[in-house]
Design a protein around this motif. Structure first.
Motif, short mmCIF file in Angstrom:
data_model
loop_
_atom_site.label_atom_id
_atom_site.label_comp_id
_atom_site.label_asym_id
_atom_site.label_seq_id
_atom_site.Cartn_x
_atom_site.Cartn_y
_atom_site.Cartn_z
N ILE A 114 21.77 47.61 91.71
CA ILE A 114 23.08 48.21 91.96
C ILE A 114 23.35 48.20 93.47
N VAL A 115 24.57 47.80 93.83
CA VAL A 115 25.02 47.91 95.21
C VAL A 115 26.33 48.70 95.18
N ASN A 121 16.15 45.44 90.73
CA ASN A 121 16.17 46.85 90.34
C ASN A 121 16.27 47.81 91.52
N GLU A 122 16.81 47.33 92.63
CA GLU A 122 17.00 48.19 93.79
C GLU A 122 18.39 48.81 93.77
N PHE A 123 18.47 50.05 94.22
CA PHE A 123 19.74 50.77 94.34
C PHE A 123 20.07 50.83 95.83
N VAL A 124 21.08 50.08 96.23
CA VAL A 124 21.46 49.99 97.64
C VAL A 124 22.85 50.58 97.84
N ALA A 125 22.98 51.46 98.81
CA ALA A 125 24.29 52.01 99.17
C ALA A 125 24.72 51.42 100.50
N MET A 151 16.29 38.64 94.35
CA MET A 151 17.51 38.90 93.60
C MET A 151 18.74 38.37 94.34
N LEU A 152 19.04 38.96 95.53
CA LEU A 152 20.23 38.55 96.28
C LEU A 152 19.90 38.45 97.76
N LYS A 153 20.29 37.33 98.36
CA LYS A 153 20.11 37.15 99.81
C LYS A 153 21.44 36.72 100.42
N LEU A 154 21.80 37.37 101.51
CA LEU A 154 22.93 36.95 102.32
C LEU A 154 22.38 36.43 103.62
N GLU A 155 22.73 35.21 103.96
CA GLU A 155 22.20 34.57 105.16
C GLU A 155 23.32 34.27 106.14
N LYS A 156 23.39 35.06 107.21
CA LYS A 156 24.33 34.85 108.31
C LYS A 156 25.78 34.70 107.82
N ILE A 157 26.20 35.65 106.99
CA ILE A 157 27.56 35.62 106.45
C ILE A 157 28.57 36.03 107.51
N LEU A 189 20.73 59.02 96.19
CA LEU A 189 20.10 58.29 95.09
C LEU A 189 19.58 56.92 95.53
N ALA A 190 20.12 56.41 96.63
CA ALA A 190 19.84 55.03 97.03
C ALA A 190 18.41 54.83 97.51
#
Length: 227
Positions: A181-182, A27-31, A1-7, A193-194
């Motif tokens: 959701i983030v 479909n992951e809920f990340v806080a 879904m989403l990848k952040l690489e060395k931001i 919930l996360a």
């Protein structure tokens, strides 16, 4: 879904984000939590394209979107709810939700306003301007973001300015959203919930884990199940 690489993000010779690498699944809920000023909100803005990283890469659904604008990212299925909602003079609440939902069906407007705890008949024809309180604007923004039904929705402290009754409804909405959701939050009820909690300190990922029932102020989570 989403990848952040060395931001990494550097502004005025100050490192705001430092080598942030994350992966968020479908479909992951990340806080995202952590001390004030740690870079949480900036990280969300980088994901949405409001801020441009100094270096690093953002991958969304397998595509490099690092150079795409906020509008292009929205068209690809991303949505963002600001900590401080913006106003739209001359646009009614009904207009805003119609635009978000891409429909002129007033039943959709009624449905989403009800979901965020607002009486549709009292709000649908009001302008989204400064005659509304901060809490009202916040709930209207949440209604419009939910109406977008985006693949990935980013919420920056959605509980800010929300009364306790509406906050209870808000957490129910998050539980029932079958999307990715983030959320940036300090609230225990949201952290519980996360699926995962990401702790940001000084612009870096300090740890990734799950809720253990401790106060967020302590910034301590169970890391045994961390990915």
């Amino acid at each position: 879904m989403l990848k952040l690489e060395k931001i990494t993000l550097i502004k005025d010779d100050k490192v705001i984000l430092n080598n942030v690498t994350l992966e968020i699944k479908d479909n992951e809920f990340v806080a995202i939590t952590g001390p004030n000023g740690s870079g949480k909100s900036t990280l969300m803005k980088v994901i949405m394209g409001i801020e441009t990283p100094t270096s690093g890469k953002i991958i969304f659904n397998g595509e490099d979107i690092t150079s795409l604008s906020i509008y292009e990212r929205a068209n690809k299925g991303m949505a963002f709810a600001f900590q401080q909602p913006v106003t739209f003079k001359g646009i009614t609440v009904k207009d805003l939700i119609h635009l978000s939902a891409k429909t002129k069906d007033d039943d959709v407007v009624m449905n989403y306003l009800s979901k965020v705890g607002l009486c549709p008949l009292n709000y649908k024809d009001r302008e989204v301007d400064k005659t509304l309180s901060g809490g009202e604007l916040k709930r209207i923004e949440l209604a419009s973001v939910l109406a977008r039904d985006a693949e990935l929705t980013l919420f920056d402290e959605p509980e800010a300015g929300i009364d306790l009754w509406s906050f209870g409804r808000l957490t129910q909405l998050f539980e029932n959203m079958n999307k990715t959701i983030v959320i940036v939050s300090h609230q225990d009820k949201i952290l519980k919930l996360a699926d995962r909690i990401i702790l940001i300190k000084d612009g870096e990922v300090e740890s990734v884990g799950v809720y253990e029932g401790v106060s967020c102020d302590n910034c301590e989570f169970n890391k045994e199940r961390a990915d």
